[in-house]
Motif scaffolding. Structure first.
Motif, PDB file in Angstrom:
ATOM      1  N   ILE A 193      -5.286   8.343   7.919  1.00 16.85           N
ATOM      2  CA  ILE A 193      -6.451   8.653   7.672  1.00 16.85           C
ATOM      3  C   ILE A 193      -6.979   9.327   8.911  1.00 16.85           C
ATOM      4  CG2 ILE A 193      -6.863   7.231   5.701  1.00 16.85           C
ATOM      5  CD1 ILE A 193      -8.676   5.597   7.676  1.00 16.85           C
ATOM      6  N   GLY A 194      -6.210   9.595  10.004  1.00 21.87           N
ATOM      7  CA  GLY A 194      -6.685  10.394  11.102  1.00 21.87           C
ATOM      8  C   GLY A 194      -7.047   9.598  12.207  1.00 21.87           C
ATOM      9  N   LEU A 195      -6.770   8.487  12.338  1.00 21.64           N
ATOM     10  CA  LEU A 195      -7.441   7.556  13.260  1.00 21.64           C
ATOM     11  C   LEU A 195      -6.028   7.046  14.212  1.00 21.64           C
ATOM     12  CD1 LEU A 195      -9.234   4.756  11.114  1.00 21.64           C
ATOM     13  CD2 LEU A 195     -10.274   6.643  12.555  1.00 21.64           C
ATOM     14  N   ASP A 196      -6.470   6.582  15.471  1.00 29.35           N
ATOM     15  CA  ASP A 196      -5.626   6.119  16.486  1.00 29.35           C
ATOM     16  C   ASP A 196      -5.871   4.785  16.855  1.00 29.35           C
ATOM     17  OD1 ASP A 196      -7.713   6.192  18.170  1.00 29.35           O
ATOM     18  OD2 ASP A 196      -7.042   8.129  19.074  1.00 29.35           O
ATOM     19  N   PRO A 197      -4.896   4.079  17.442  1.00 27.39           N
ATOM     20  CA  PRO A 197      -5.218   2.543  17.926  1.00 27.39           C
ATOM     21  C   PRO A 197      -6.477   2.417  18.537  1.00 27.39           C
ATOM     22  CG  PRO A 197      -2.915   3.051  18.217  1.00 27.39           C
ATOM     23  CD  PRO A 197      -3.431   4.479  18.123  1.00 27.39           C
ATOM     24  N   ALA A 198      -6.850   3.447  19.460  1.00 26.63           N
ATOM     25  CA  ALA A 198      -8.146   3.217  20.329  1.00 26.63           C
ATOM     26  C   ALA A 198      -9.349   3.319  19.467  1.00 26.63           C
ATOM     27  CB  ALA A 198      -8.148   4.047  21.224  1.00 26.63           C
ATOM     28  N   ARG A 199      -9.349   4.166  18.386  1.00 23.59           N
ATOM     29  CA  ARG A 199     -10.584   4.064  17.617  1.00 23.59           C
ATOM     30  C   ARG A 199     -10.785   2.981  16.468  1.00 23.59           C
ATOM     31  NH1 ARG A 199     -12.730   9.484  14.035  1.00 23.59           N
ATOM     32  NH2 ARG A 199     -14.787   8.282  13.265  1.00 23.59           N
ATOM     33  N   THR A 200      -9.708   2.633  15.981  1.00 23.53           N
ATOM     34  CA  THR A 200      -9.434   1.452  15.066  1.00 23.53           C
ATOM     35  C   THR A 200     -10.077   0.105  15.958  1.00 23.53           C
ATOM     36  OG1 THR A 200      -7.510   2.501  14.208  1.00 23.53           O
ATOM     37  CG2 THR A 200      -8.036   0.237  13.658  1.00 23.53           C
ATOM     38  N   LYS A 201      -9.449  -0.009  17.036  1.00 22.59           N
ATOM     39  CA  LYS A 201      -9.719  -1.121  17.840  1.00 22.59           C
ATOM     40  C   LYS A 201     -11.222  -0.956  18.006  1.00 22.59           C
ATOM     41  CE  LYS A 201      -9.349  -3.303  22.496  1.00 22.59           C
ATOM     42  NZ  LYS A 201      -8.898  -3.150  23.621  1.00 22.59           N
ATOM     43  N   ALA A 202     -11.905   0.232  18.463  1.00 27.63           N
ATOM     44  CA  ALA A 202     -13.401   0.293  18.791  1.00 27.63           C
ATOM     45  C   ALA A 202     -14.130  -0.121  17.713  1.00 27.63           C
ATOM     46  CB  ALA A 202     -13.546   1.490  19.446  1.00 27.63           C
ATOM     47  N   THR A 203     -13.628   0.357  16.278  1.00 25.47           N
ATOM     48  CA  THR A 203     -14.465   0.156  15.097  1.00 25.47           C
ATOM     49  C   THR A 203     -14.585  -1.165  14.918  1.00 25.47           C
ATOM     50  OG1 THR A 203     -13.889   2.373  14.467  1.00 25.47           O
ATOM     51  CG2 THR A 203     -14.649   0.742  12.731  1.00 25.47           C
ATOM     52  N   VAL A 204     -13.300  -2.100  15.190  1.00 29.43           N
ATOM     53  CA  VAL A 204     -13.227  -3.341  14.782  1.00 29.43           C
ATOM     54  C   VAL A 204     -14.185  -4.221  15.646  1.00 29.43           C
ATOM     55  CG1 VAL A 204     -11.923  -5.412  15.019  1.00 29.43           C
ATOM     56  CG2 VAL A 204     -11.003  -3.391  13.686  1.00 29.43           C
ATOM     57  N   LEU A 205     -14.313  -3.742  16.835  1.00 30.13           N
ATOM     58  CA  LEU A 205     -15.165  -4.580  17.863  1.00 30.13           C
ATOM     59  C   LEU A 205     -16.771  -4.611  17.556  1.00 30.13           C
ATOM     60  CD1 LEU A 205     -13.289  -3.820  21.031  1.00 30.13           C
ATOM     61  CD2 LEU A 205     -13.377  -5.895  19.824  1.00 30.13           C
ATOM     62  N   ARG A 206     -17.165  -3.488  16.815  1.00 29.31           N
ATOM     63  CA  ARG A 206     -18.367  -3.248  16.512  1.00 29.31           C
ATOM     64  C   ARG A 206     -18.823  -3.538  15.014  1.00 29.31           C
ATOM     65  NH1 ARG A 206     -20.104   2.502  16.019  1.00 29.31           N
ATOM     66  NH2 ARG A 206     -18.321   3.646  15.556  1.00 29.31           N
ATOM     67  N   ALA A 207     -17.946  -3.547  14.234  1.00 31.56           N
ATOM     68  CA  ALA A 207     -17.903  -3.760  12.617  1.00 31.56           C
ATOM     69  C   ALA A 207     -18.788  -5.064  12.480  1.00 31.56           C
ATOM     70  CB  ALA A 207     -16.605  -3.727  12.108  1.00 31.56           C
ATOM     71  N   ARG A 208     -18.585  -5.978  13.164  1.00 32.20           N
ATOM     72  CA  ARG A 208     -19.548  -7.454  12.802  1.00 32.20           C
ATOM     73  C   ARG A 208     -20.981  -7.072  12.902  1.00 32.20           C
ATOM     74  NH1 ARG A 208     -20.655 -10.547  17.391  1.00 32.20           N
ATOM     75  NH2 ARG A 208     -19.950  -9.782  19.190  1.00 32.20           N
ATOM     76  N   LEU A 218       0.650  -1.233  -0.063  1.00 27.56           N
ATOM     77  CA  LEU A 218       0.094  -0.145  -0.162  1.00 27.56           C
ATOM     78  C   LEU A 218       1.096   1.370  -0.120  1.00 27.56           C
ATOM     79  CD1 LEU A 218      -2.841  -1.090   2.580  1.00 27.56           C
ATOM     80  CD2 LEU A 218      -3.124  -0.581   0.195  1.00 27.56           C
ATOM     81  N   ALA A 219       1.734   1.160   0.799  1.00 27.00           N
ATOM     82  CA  ALA A 219       2.781   2.404   0.909  1.00 27.00           C
ATOM     83  C   ALA A 219       3.626   2.674  -0.322  1.00 27.00           C
ATOM     84  CB  ALA A 219       3.821   2.168   2.174  1.00 27.00           C
ATOM     85  N   THR A 220       3.821   1.676  -1.221  1.00 28.33           N
ATOM     86  CA  THR A 220       4.548   1.774  -2.341  1.00 28.33           C
ATOM     87  C   THR A 220       3.560   2.254  -3.502  1.00 28.33           C
ATOM     88  OG1 THR A 220       5.882  -0.152  -1.733  1.00 28.33           O
ATOM     89  CG2 THR A 220       5.856   0.390  -3.955  1.00 28.33           C
ATOM     90  N   ALA A 221       2.256   1.916  -3.451  1.00 32.13           N
ATOM     91  CA  ALA A 221       1.301   2.319  -4.266  1.00 32.13           C
ATOM     92  C   ALA A 221       0.754   3.517  -3.951  1.00 32.13           C
ATOM     93  CB  ALA A 221       0.261   1.344  -4.161  1.00 32.13           C
ATOM     94  N   GLY A 222       1.290   4.252  -3.092  1.00 35.63           N
ATOM     95  CA  GLY A 222       0.807   5.854  -2.643  1.00 35.63           C
ATOM     96  C   GLY A 222      -0.673   5.657  -1.761  1.00 35.63           C
ATOM     97  N   ALA A 223      -1.006   4.563  -1.555  1.00 36.39           N
ATOM     98  CA  ALA A 223      -2.113   4.373  -0.650  1.00 36.39           C
ATOM     99  C   ALA A 223      -2.042   4.465   0.913  1.00 36.39           C
ATOM    100  CB  ALA A 223      -2.951   3.000  -0.788  1.00 36.39           C
ATOM    101  N   PRO A 224      -3.282   4.845   1.547  1.00 36.03           N
ATOM    102  CA  PRO A 224      -2.653   4.988   3.012  1.00 36.03           C
ATOM    103  C   PRO A 224      -2.286   3.565   3.586  1.00 36.03           C
ATOM    104  CG  PRO A 224      -4.906   5.987   2.543  1.00 36.03           C
ATOM    105  CD  PRO A 224      -4.330   5.360   1.275  1.00 36.03           C
ATOM    106  N   SER A 225      -1.276   3.634   4.383  1.00 31.79           N
ATOM    107  CA  SER A 225      -0.672   2.400   4.931  1.00 31.79           C
ATOM    108  C   SER A 225      -0.454   2.309   6.548  1.00 31.79           C
ATOM    109  CB  SER A 225       0.920   2.244   4.433  1.00 31.79           C
ATOM    110  OG  SER A 225       1.356   3.382   4.558  1.00 31.79           O
ATOM    111  N   SER A 226      -1.167   3.326   7.282  1.00 30.76           N
ATOM    112  CA  SER A 226      -1.396   3.348   8.430  1.00 30.76           C
ATOM    113  C   SER A 226      -2.437   4.040   8.864  1.00 30.76           C
ATOM    114  CB  SER A 226      -0.063   3.947   9.202  1.00 30.76           C
ATOM    115  OG  SER A 226      -0.104   5.358   9.060  1.00 30.76           O
ATOM    116  N   ALA A 227      -3.087   3.530  10.097  1.00 30.68           N
ATOM    117  CA  ALA A 227      -4.366   4.263  10.529  1.00 30.68           C
ATOM    118  C   ALA A 227      -4.251   5.801  10.648  1.00 30.68           C
ATOM    119  CB  ALA A 227      -4.754   3.781  11.913  1.00 30.68           C
TER     120      ALA A 227
END
Length: 452
Positions: free
Chosen positions: A405-420, A393-402
């Motif tokens: 796109i303005g996210l931190d680990p806590a918000r990423t984790k919270a999203t994952v836990l409710r995405a199902r 992703l980084a080589t292609a010029g795509a976002p490659s870390s949270a």
């Protein structure tokens, strides 16, 4: 014949021949000049209603309108503001439908843009029972040929079944001139097919949803090839861009053939759609679908990385069943996760549709323990590690870390836990929840920096 033209001929043309809706897909350098001929061959009407935003009209509006008018097609225009970017909402699709009917009801709607514009026009045309013409301006997503429009309705983003366009035209000169970040978004959307394939393997192994003998190879057989040269994409190489567009287009056709977005969408998209529903913005701009999918893919692959290190032949069925939450607890978890009542109601419906009975859950746990060695081998053959995907992703010029796109680990984790809760589609999130491993996996993957 160049390699990218051979790829289009070998992959896209046969798929178009199988489509119930799409008659023609034209991809070439200078293809805008063919727009009038394609329009006349595909539609009986003599008027076109062009819909795009200020950016897409600046990129290709004059060339498209000129080609249509030179072929004797009268042209009406609806130019949406480019800033802020148009949002993929059902309300805006209905506004476009109303503008079209007021200005030129007999005209063929023509989408001039990428994902959002295409989905808005797709829905407007479908509601009128009319075919439409899609003119792509970027290799930024896989929805040009898909039989669905992912739109937000009452705060909940879901894919609304709609007919694909009758004709698609992509001018590679226009696409190559699109902002490089848009190509990165397309690469991110295509990269999501790697974990989505893992999700489908899980669903197939547990007899939830079998692999489709047509759609699966159409997406997966060439996926590694399409992802193999991200540096060429970042450099604006025409052949690499054509290959990316071919992969995205074939993926859209696979969704049509299967009858749902399963061939292209799993937990990665569930995670991404949550951020889109929340209007995630970074540096003053809404984060694109492809960027959200790129980070959703990394999150999902991180979970798979952790899962593949576990020995589920030792799964303690009785302990897992004892920890199984009841319907009331699940409903409360959903209401806590989604404060908006309308969104919570939709999430509850989706979740309950896939919730196994206690007896079925017990049988599934036994089955997982029995098949885990062979299932793990299949998953390892399908998946890339999160680290390898991050590099691509980084080589292609795509976002490659949270944080990109303005996210931190806590918000990423919270999203994952409710995405199902977002979809009734079975994914690794459900697999981890049903084995009572979702909390442990999420903690292991998202507690440490950098976040996926």
């Amino acid at each position: 014949m160049s390699e990218w033209k051979r790829q289009l001929e070998d992959l896209v043309a046969p798929a178009v021949a199988r489509s119930r809706y799409i008659d023609r897909i034209v991809v070439d350098r200078g293809a805008l000049a063919q727009a009038g001929a394609v329009f006349k061959e595909s539609f009986a009407a003599q008027r076109a209603f062009l819909v795009g935003d200020e950016n897409t009209f600046a990129a290709a509006g004059a060339g498209l309108a000129g080609a249509l008018e030179a072929a004797g097609i009268a042209v009406e225009r609806l130019v949406l503001p480019a800033s802020p970017r148009p949002k993929p909402t059902l309300a805006l699709a209905r506004e476009i439908q109303a503008h079209w009917q007021a200005a030129a009801a007999e005209a063929v709607p023509v989408s001039l843009g990428s994902g959002v514009i295409t989905d808005l026009v797709k829905h407007a045309a479908f509601m009128e029972g009319r075919p439409f013409f899609c003119v792509a301006t970027a290799a930024s997503m896989d929805g040009y040929a898909s039989a669905g429009a992912p739109l937000v309705e009452d705060g909940f983003k879901h894919t609304i079944p709609c007919a694909p366009p009758r004709a698609i035209l992509a001018d590679l000169d226009v696409i190559a001139a699109a902002p490089s970040e848009m190509t990165g978004w397309g690469y991110g959307d295509l990269a999501g097919k790697v974990p989505a394939g893992g999700d489908w393997i899980l669903a197939d192994a547990l007899e939830v949803e079998p692999l489709d003998a047509v759609a699966w190879p159409l997406v997966q057989d060439r996926l590694r090839d399409w992802l193999a040269d991200p540096a060429a994409l970042a450099a604006g190489d025409a052949a690499a861009t054509a290959g990316l567009f071919a992969g995205l287009t074939v993926t859209g056709l696979a969704m049509e053939f299967h009858g749902s977005s399963r061939p292209a969408s799993g937990a990665d998209h569930q995670i991404a759609h949550l951020w889109e529903m929340e209007n995630l913005s970074h540096q003053g701009q809404p984060v694109s679908h492809g960027a959200c999918v790129a980070i959703g893919s990394l999150a999902t692959l991180g979970l798979f990385d952790w899962l593949l290190e576990q020995d589920l032949t030792l799964l303690d069925r009785d302990r897992v069943l004892a920890a199984r939450p009841g319907p009331e607890a699940i409903e409360q978890a959903i209401r806590d996760a989604f404060p908006e009542p309308a969104v919570a109601a939709r999430a509850l419906t989706e979740t309950m549709a896939k919730l196994p009975s206690r007896a079925a859950h017990a049988e599934r746990l036994d089955h997982i323990a029995a098949v885990w060695p062979s299932l793990r081998a299949k998953l390892k053959a399908q998946l890339l590690s999160a680290a390898e995907m991050r590099r691509l992703l980084a080589t292609a010029g795509a976002p490659s870390s949270a944080d990109a796109i303005g996210l931190d680990p806590a918000r990423t984790k919270a999203t994952v836990l409710r995405a199902r809760f977002m979809r009734r589609r079975y994914t690794v999130l459900d697999f981890l929840a049903e084995t009572d491993l979702l909390a442990a996996a999420s903690e292991a993957v998202f507690a440490a920096a950098p976040a996926p």
